[in-house]
Design a protein around this motif. Structure first.
Motif, PDB file in Angstrom:
ATOM      1  N   PHE A  85       0.826  -1.214   0.000  1.00  0.00           N
ATOM      2  CA  PHE A  85       0.000   0.000   0.000  1.00  0.00           C
ATOM      3  C   PHE A  85       0.860   1.265   0.000  1.00  0.00           C
ATOM      4  CE2 PHE A  85      -2.135   3.417   2.355  1.00  0.00           C
ATOM      5  CZ  PHE A  85      -3.307   3.547   1.631  1.00  0.00           C
ATOM      6  N   THR A 108      -5.485  -3.207  -1.686  1.00  0.00           N
ATOM      7  CA  THR A 108      -5.575  -2.365  -0.492  1.00  0.00           C
ATOM      8  C   THR A 108      -5.795  -0.899  -0.860  1.00  0.00           C
ATOM      9  OG1 THR A 108      -3.141  -2.288  -0.518  1.00  0.00           O
ATOM     10  CG2 THR A 108      -4.174  -3.889   0.946  1.00  0.00           C
ATOM     11  N   LEU A 109      -5.128  -0.448  -1.919  1.00  0.00           N
ATOM     12  CA  LEU A 109      -5.323   0.933  -2.372  1.00  0.00           C
ATOM     13  C   LEU A 109      -6.717   1.121  -2.954  1.00  0.00           C
ATOM     14  CD1 LEU A 109      -3.747   3.589  -2.531  1.00  0.00           C
ATOM     15  CD2 LEU A 109      -3.092   2.978  -4.861  1.00  0.00           C
ATOM     16  N   TYR A 118      -9.073   1.421  -0.056  1.00  0.00           N
ATOM     17  CA  TYR A 118      -8.893   2.754   0.530  1.00  0.00           C
ATOM     18  C   TYR A 118      -9.612   3.807  -0.310  1.00  0.00           C
ATOM     19  CZ  TYR A 118      -6.489   7.118   1.683  1.00  0.00           C
ATOM     20  OH  TYR A 118      -6.208   8.429   2.017  1.00  0.00           O
ATOM     21  N   LYS A 119      -9.434   3.734  -1.631  1.00  0.00           N
ATOM     22  CA  LYS A 119     -10.067   4.719  -2.514  1.00  0.00           C
ATOM     23  C   LYS A 119     -11.585   4.633  -2.429  1.00  0.00           C
ATOM     24  CE  LYS A 119     -10.998   4.035  -6.783  1.00  0.00           C
ATOM     25  NZ  LYS A 119     -11.000   3.755  -8.244  1.00  0.00           N
ATOM     26  N   PHE A 159     -12.621   5.714   1.510  1.00  0.00           N
ATOM     27  CA  PHE A 159     -12.259   7.008   2.081  1.00  0.00           C
ATOM     28  C   PHE A 159     -12.208   8.139   1.062  1.00  0.00           C
ATOM     29  CE2 PHE A 159     -10.366   3.769   4.843  1.00  0.00           C
ATOM     30  CZ  PHE A 159     -10.973   4.106   6.041  1.00  0.00           C
ATOM     31  N   SER A 201     -13.155  -5.458   1.221  1.00  0.00           N
ATOM     32  CA  SER A 201     -12.213  -5.897   2.252  1.00  0.00           C
ATOM     33  C   SER A 201     -12.546  -7.298   2.753  1.00  0.00           C
ATOM     34  CB  SER A 201     -12.202  -4.906   3.419  1.00  0.00           C
ATOM     35  OG  SER A 201     -13.454  -4.902   4.096  1.00  0.00           O
TER      36      SER A 201
END
Length: 295
Positions: free
Chosen positions: A231, A250-251, A254-255, A258, A270
């Motif tokens: 990440f 993981t990125l 996240y995108k 968040f 996830s």
């Protein structure tokens, strides 16, 4: 009576010392995991007071409509495979070299280990400067076209750039593990192989390498988990670009959660990735553990 009191005291001490750890693990891991499972069944932007329950719609969207998650999964798989191969092959080669007796051996061990203790985000920014400014300077000095290539602007080169930085940053850790394994190989076994007429190459592949089974299992398992959760380096180097070609799972999670404020879909991604990682790591660990040779 005395034994009974002693036993009760041991039980009390065990509970007293393990309870804080249990509470912290429950609060930091188990409760968020259960909440993530619930939010994966909802449509929620992270701001509204109540989340709208939508059942399995998020999972249906991921498997039928979302190409971003599948592309991120493919990228992560390719990155992890190359990361495992290069990290372990180079680390084993350098560990064998550094177990030889020469003056700079201990110094070189420290030099190789330094990048591992650095923050991955800092490493990413350092290499971003190298790719954009340092290589351009080398191109001016040497005139070699390889330094003038767009290492972070071309999708194919960006992938290999990320792999390069990831391997460089973590190489020292695996070197240390392999050195410990090489030093644990019994000298009498190697001497017996020499007496039997084995060459240096035969001693390594027929004796040393099989006895490195526990170290190899540890290094491969650690490189597997580190590759799957990549990440920081990507965020610092490319932020998923160019054109989303270096988005890891993981990125992507996240995108989605968040940046797009779609916590329900991010939670579903996830959960799916958790299952994938769990299955892959257990299978790999089982395969390599079964091939270990006991001393």
């Amino acid at each position: 009576m005395l034994k009974s009191k002693r036993k009760r005291k041991e039980v009390f001490d065990t509970v007293l010392y393990t309870l804080p750890a249990i509470v912290l693990v429950t609060m930091m891991m188990y409760i968020p995991f259960i909440m993530s499972g619930y939010y994966s069944l909802t449509k929620w932007n992270g701001i509204a007071k109540d989340a709208e329950f939508i059942g399995l719609d998020n999972f249906v969207m991921i498997f039928s409509k979302s190409k971003e998650f599948s592309n991120a999964l493919i990228f992560t798989g390719k990155y992890t495979l190359l990361f495992i191969i290069f990290s372990n092959v180079l680390a084993l080669f350098l560990a064998v070299c550094l177990t030889k007796k020469f003056k700079m051996a201990n110094v070189l061990r420290g030099v190789f280990f330094i990048p591992y203790i650095m923050s991955m985000t800092i490493v990413g920014f350092i290499w971003k400067f190298i790719f954009t400014q340092g290589f351009a300077r080398l191109a001016d000095i040497t005139g070699w076209g390889i330094w003038d290539m767009s290492w972070l602007g071309d999708p194919k080169l960006a992938f290999y750039s990320v792999v390069l930085v990831g391997v460089w940053q973590s190489l020292g850790f695996y070197i240390v593990l392999y050195i410990a394994g090489l030093q644990a190989v019994p000298a009498d076994v190697l001497e017996a192989a020499t007496v039997d007429g084995a060459t240096g190459r035969q001693r390594f592949f027929k004796v040393t390498l099989p006895l490195l089974g526990p170290s190899m299992t540890t290094c491969i398992f650690m490189s597997l988990t580190n590759g799957l959760k990549v990440f920081d380096i990507i965020l610092a180097l490319t932020k998923g670009g160019p054109g989303g070609s270096t988005y890891s799972v993981t990125l992507q999670i996240y995108k989605e959660a968040f940046q797009n404020n779609n916590y329900g879909l991010g939670s579903a991604e996830s959960i799916i990735y958790f299952i994938v990682v769990l299955v892959v790591t257990q299978v790999v660990l089982k395969i390599f553990s079964s091939r270990e040779v006991e001393l």
